[in-house]
Design an enzyme around this catalytic site. Structure first.
Site, PDB file in Angstrom:
ATOM      1  N   SER A  67     -23.254  29.158  -3.918  1.00 59.49           N
ATOM      2  CA  SER A  67     -23.891  27.895  -3.495  1.00 59.49           C
ATOM      3  C   SER A  67     -24.906  27.399  -4.527  1.00 59.49           C
ATOM      4  CB  SER A  67     -24.528  28.045  -2.110  1.00 59.49           C
ATOM      5  OG  SER A  67     -25.335  29.183  -2.042  1.00 59.49           O
ATOM      6  N   HIS A 123     -19.697  34.775   1.339  1.00 57.87           N
ATOM      7  CA  HIS A 123     -21.061  34.338   0.963  1.00 57.87           C
ATOM      8  C   HIS A 123     -21.880  34.210   2.269  1.00 57.87           C
ATOM      9  CE1 HIS A 123     -24.243  32.637  -1.317  1.00 57.87           C
ATOM     10  NE2 HIS A 123     -23.759  31.436  -1.588  1.00 57.87           N
ATOM     11  N   HIS A 152     -22.295  43.556  -3.042  1.00 59.59           N
ATOM     12  CA  HIS A 152     -22.929  42.384  -3.664  1.00 59.59           C
ATOM     13  C   HIS A 152     -22.400  42.195  -5.076  1.00 59.59           C
ATOM     14  CE1 HIS A 152     -26.080  39.559  -4.919  1.00 59.59           C
ATOM     15  NE2 HIS A 152     -26.194  39.314  -3.631  1.00 59.59           N
ATOM     16  N   ARG A 187     -34.172  42.328   0.885  1.00 59.49           N
ATOM     17  CA  ARG A 187     -34.191  41.419   2.039  1.00 59.49           C
ATOM     18  C   ARG A 187     -33.717  42.156   3.292  1.00 59.49           C
ATOM     19  NH1 ARG A 187     -30.517  36.723  -0.435  1.00 59.49           N
ATOM     20  NH2 ARG A 187     -29.274  38.613  -0.819  1.00 59.49           N
ATOM     21  N   ASP A 198     -27.299  40.012   4.838  1.00 63.76           N
ATOM     22  CA  ASP A 198     -26.586  39.624   6.056  1.00 63.76           C
ATOM     23  C   ASP A 198     -26.357  40.783   7.015  1.00 63.76           C
ATOM     24  OD1 ASP A 198     -26.295  36.978   5.105  1.00 63.76           O
ATOM     25  OD2 ASP A 198     -24.681  37.664   3.804  1.00 63.76           O
TER      26      ASP A 198
HETATM   27  N1  NMX Z   1     -15.910  46.087   2.163  1.00 60.63           N
HETATM   28  C1  NMX Z   1     -14.682  46.353   1.646  1.00 60.63           C
HETATM   29  N2  NMX Z   1     -14.337  46.186   0.373  1.00 60.63           N
HETATM   30  C2  NMX Z   1     -15.301  45.749  -0.450  1.00 60.63           C
HETATM   31  C3  NMX Z   1     -16.595  45.489  -0.008  1.00 60.63           C
HETATM   32  C4  NMX Z   1     -16.883  45.661   1.357  1.00 60.63           C
HETATM   33  N3  NMX Z   1     -18.075  45.374   1.880  1.00 60.63           N
HETATM   34  N4  NMX Z   1     -17.330  45.064  -1.071  1.00 60.63           N
HETATM   35  C5  NMX Z   1     -16.507  45.061  -2.135  1.00 60.63           C
HETATM   36  N5  NMX Z   1     -15.268  45.476  -1.759  1.00 60.63           N
HETATM   37  C6  NMX Z   1     -14.060  45.546  -2.580  1.00 60.63           C
HETATM   38  C7  NMX Z   1     -13.715  44.155  -3.106  1.00 60.63           C
HETATM   39  O1  NMX Z   1     -13.033  43.400  -2.105  1.00 60.63           O
HETATM   40  C8  NMX Z   1     -12.876  44.496  -4.320  1.00 60.63           C
HETATM   41  O2  NMX Z   1     -11.603  44.890  -3.870  1.00 60.63           O
HETATM   42  P1  NMX Z   1     -10.255  44.450  -4.669  1.00 60.63           P
HETATM   43  O3  NMX Z   1     -10.407  45.029  -6.051  1.00 60.63           O
HETATM   44  O4  NMX Z   1      -9.160  45.059  -3.866  1.00 60.63           O
HETATM   45  O5  NMX Z   1     -10.245  42.961  -4.690  1.00 60.63           O
HETATM   46  C9  NMX Z   1     -13.587  45.731  -4.866  1.00 60.63           C
HETATM   47  O6  NMX Z   1     -14.314  46.302  -3.759  1.00 60.63           O
HETATM   48  C10 NMX Z   1     -14.563  45.460  -5.979  1.00 60.63           C
HETATM   49  O7  NMX Z   1     -15.466  44.466  -5.550  1.00 60.63           O
HETATM   50  P2  NMX Z   1     -16.989  44.426  -6.126  1.00 60.63           P
HETATM   51  O8  NMX Z   1     -16.912  44.206  -7.609  1.00 60.63           O
HETATM   52  O9  NMX Z   1     -17.731  45.614  -5.650  1.00 60.63           O
HETATM   53  O10 NMX Z   1     -17.580  43.177  -5.370  1.00 60.63           O
HETATM   54  P3  NMX Z   1     -17.504  41.638  -5.774  1.00 60.63           P
HETATM   55  O11 NMX Z   1     -18.608  41.352  -6.716  1.00 60.63           O
HETATM   56  O12 NMX Z   1     -16.135  41.265  -6.187  1.00 60.63           O
HETATM   57  O13 NMX Z   1     -17.770  40.955  -4.373  1.00 60.63           O
HETATM   58  C11 NMX Z   1     -18.889  40.673  -2.287  1.00 60.63           C
HETATM   59  C12 NMX Z   1     -19.059  40.958  -3.789  1.00 60.63           C
HETATM   60  C13 NMX Z   1     -20.273  40.442  -1.690  1.00 60.63           C
HETATM   61  C14 NMX Z   1     -18.051  39.403  -2.108  1.00 60.63           C
HETATM   62  C15 NMX Z   1     -18.205  41.901  -1.643  1.00 60.63           C
HETATM   63  O14 NMX Z   1     -19.027  43.027  -1.779  1.00 60.63           O
HETATM   64  C16 NMX Z   1     -17.868  41.672  -0.188  1.00 60.63           C
HETATM   65  O15 NMX Z   1     -16.793  41.111   0.114  1.00 60.63           O
HETATM   66  N6  NMX Z   1     -18.773  42.095   0.775  1.00 60.63           N
HETATM   67  C17 NMX Z   1     -18.569  41.830   2.173  1.00 60.63           C
HETATM   68  C18 NMX Z   1     -18.896  40.380   2.507  1.00 60.63           C
HETATM   69  C19 NMX Z   1     -20.383  40.130   2.429  1.00 60.63           C
HETATM   70  O16 NMX Z   1     -21.201  40.856   2.972  1.00 60.63           O
HETATM   71  N7  NMX Z   1     -20.762  39.035   1.762  1.00 60.63           N
HETATM   72  C20 NMX Z   1     -22.165  38.600   1.710  1.00 60.63           C
HETATM   73  C21 NMX Z   1     -22.789  38.671   0.321  1.00 60.63           C
HETATM   74  C22 NMX Z   1     -24.228  38.214   0.378  1.00 60.63           C
HETATM   75  N8  NMX Z   1     -24.348  36.792   0.724  1.00 60.63           N
HETATM   76  O17 NMX Z   1     -25.080  36.466   1.632  1.00 60.63           O
HETATM   77  O18 NMX Z   1     -23.746  35.929   0.113  1.00 60.63           O
HETATM   78  C1  MLT Z   2     -27.268  35.065  -1.819  1.00 57.94           C
HETATM   79  O1  MLT Z   2     -28.353  35.231  -1.265  1.00 57.94           O
HETATM   80  O2  MLT Z   2     -26.949  33.993  -2.338  1.00 57.94           O
HETATM   81  C2  MLT Z   2     -26.279  36.178  -1.751  1.00 57.94           C
HETATM   82  O3  MLT Z   2     -26.890  37.421  -1.724  1.00 57.94           O
HETATM   83  C3  MLT Z   2     -25.167  36.062  -2.753  1.00 57.94           C
HETATM   84  C4  MLT Z   2     -25.542  36.266  -4.192  1.00 57.94           C
HETATM   85  O4  MLT Z   2     -26.683  36.310  -4.592  1.00 57.94           O
HETATM   86  O5  MLT Z   2     -24.558  36.409  -4.994  1.00 57.94           O
END
Ligand code: NMX
Ligand code: MLT
Length: 441
Positions: free
Chosen positions: A277, A307, A353, A362, A408
């Site tokens: 965002s 996100h 993350h 946080r 979150d």
């Molecule tokens: N549960 C399951 N698998 C996960 C998770 C999780 N919480 N976090 C990462 N992975 C997987 C990810 O999907 C990827 O799999 P693949 O190679 O099969 O595509 C692999 O681990 C490597 O991912 P990362 O490099 O560790 O994470 P990336 O930087 O790509 O993504 C998030 C970061 C935040 C998108 C990811 O950790 C996620 O999907 N978390 C759960 C959703 C979440 O809580 N999002 C909120 C983030 C904060 N916000 O407020 O924005």
């Molecule tokens: C945020 O607060 O925007 C989330 O933690 C996602 C991020 O920083 O990548």
């Protein structure tokens, strides 16, 4: 707002780096207290020419300095690990978490003015800090609270417009549409149409930003009351601060909920520039789209489940655990539930993350709030249990770079405790909080 307009080319890139210190994010404390010192706009008017010169100098003297090498992985990973954006308001360290103008969350809790001594920081104080780099005192923050109340009036036509949307539309869709409706009020757009000089862009951008920040709680509360409380809206209180007033308009007058909302808005306000965002807001603003246009775009990015929408997903997921296993779920049952989630091709929401590699501070400050105000809440206890059980499982998967909880993972159970139980609404609270940062794009 002002600091980034002239850097539009840079804002097309994504920064996920912790190397901002050379750009000077040091914090100063405000000493002055004359009446014009209490006015944020007057402060900025003094600072902005200085900042414009500083950026020109930075470009002239260091414009050719290389900031790193770009690998294929970085490109495939969505600009991961690249320095691509000047972002002065906050810095995200992978291990330590966010700092706002150099201050950690505990430091903000200590230094920023509160509604009552020892209470949670007022978001107005954080807004002041982000825009000026200076820690305000209570008089500054009270003046800003009053200014935001003065600007908070929205036209009745906005509510009629929202009523025209399907009531089942996601609350984030209603929020983003409402912001676009308010765009007709953009002062920047009018000034641009009238041929304003570029050195003055900041003035109307400031007006739009403050108006938008001030008006969002009324819009967001209307959406909440429309969907969940049979449309009975609650007018703004004439003396409450921003966070307290938002909670009040939503229908919550427990002083602890007011404190929670102040903390919530403060910690969700900014998270450096590389998240979806933030990047979107600044990318769109680099075309000189006004703050309403760029903020609405940012909200649409925040509405994605990886996100901001993750806060909704967390509470729904926790409630599904309780529905299936009960509140006193055993560790074995919990492990089995987590594996089932993963094996069905889903993520565990609230964990992981893009930048952080440790527990999100946080998360930690929300946990401290829970320990102080709701230690016996069964869902809080479940969240605590998840903190023990989830990270080893995500580590065992072997591919997750950060097995620790993010912001979150905790917010929903706090809101739920005080009666804001409608998970589908939660990302709206995140969005309103982010206006403090993104509205000034
Ligand atoms: N549960 C399951 N698998 C996960 C998770 C999780 N919480 N976090 C990462 N992975 C997987 C990810 O999907 C990827 O799999 P693949 O190679 O099969 O595509 C692999 O681990 C490597 O991912 P990362 O490099 O560790 O994470 P990336 O930087 O790509 O993504 C998030 C970061 C935040 C998108 C990811 O950790 C996620 O999907 N978390 C759960 C959703 C979440 O809580 N999002 C909120 C983030 C904060 N916000 O407020 O924005
Ligand atoms: C945020 O607060 O925007 C989330 O933690 C996602 C991020 O920083 O990548």
């Amino acid at each position: 707002m002002v600091f980034f307009r002239s850097l539009s080319a840079l804002s097309r890139l994504r920064s996920r780096s912790a190397q901002q210190s050379s750009l000077g994010t040091s914090v100063r404390w405000l000493q002055m207290e004359s009446s014009s010192d209490l006015d944020l706009r007057s402060q900025l008017k003094e600072m902005i020419p200085e900042q414009q010169d500083r950026l020109k100098k930075l470009k002239a003297e260091h414009g050719k300095v290389q900031l790193g090498n770009i690998t294929t992985d970085m490109v495939l990973g969505g600009m991961r690990g690249m320095i691509g954006l000047l972002w002065e308001t906050s810095l995200l360290d992978p291990d330590e978490g966010i700092r706002f103008r150099g201050l950690s969350i505990p430091e903000c809790q200590k230094l920023l003015p509160a509604a009552k001594p020892g209470g949670e920081p007022l978001p107005e104080g954080l807004l002041w800090l982000l825009l000026t780099g200076k820690v305000p005192n209570k008089a500054h923050v009270d003046a800003l609270s009053a200014e935001l109340r003065d600007r908070a009036q929205v036209p009745d036509k906005l509510y009629k417009f929202i009523d025209g949307l399907d009531v089942t539309a996601h609350p984030m869709t209603q929020l983003s549409a409402g912001v676009m409706f308010l765009q007709v009020q953009s002062e920047f757009q009018k000034a641009y149409e009238n041929g304003i000089h570029k050195s003055k862009y900041w003035e109307t951008t400031y007006e739009d930003s403050l108006n938008l920040i001030a008006r969002l709680p009324a819009l967001a509360a209307y959406i909440y009351r429309r969907i969940y409380k049979e449309g009975q809206s609650i007018p703004m209180h004439d003396s409450l601060d921003y966070g307290g007033n938002f909670a009040h308009m939503l229908g919550f007058d427990n002083p602890k909920m007011h404190e929670l909302m102040r903390l919530y808005v403060t910690i969700h306000s900014d998270h450096e520039g590389g998240n979806v965002s933030a990047h979107t807001a600044h990318l769109v603003a680099s075309a000189l789209s006004d703050p309403y246009l760029s903020f609405a775009a940012a909200l649409n990015g925040l509405a994605g489940p990886l996100h901001g929408l993750a806060n909704q997903e967390v509470l729904l997921w926790i409630k599904s655990v309780v529905d299936e296993c009960g509140e006193n779920v055993s560790t074995e049952q919990l492990k089995e539930y987590i594996w089932r989630t993963l094996n069905s091709g889903k993520v565990v929401p609230g964990y992981g993350h893009g930048v952080l590699r440790q527990t999100d501070p946080r998360y930690t400050c929300q946990r401290e709030f829970a320990l102080k105000h709701l230690p016996d809440d069964p869902l809080f206890q479940l969240v605590s249990k998840l903190y023990e059980v989830v990270p080893p499982i995500l580590t065992e998967l072997g591919k997750v770079k950060n097995p620790w909880p993010n912001v979150d993972a905790h917010s929903g159970v706090l809101l739920n405790h005080f009666g804001l139980t409608e998970a589908r609404y939660y990302t709206v609270l995140f969005g309103v909080s982010r206006s403090i940062e993104y509205a000034r794009s």
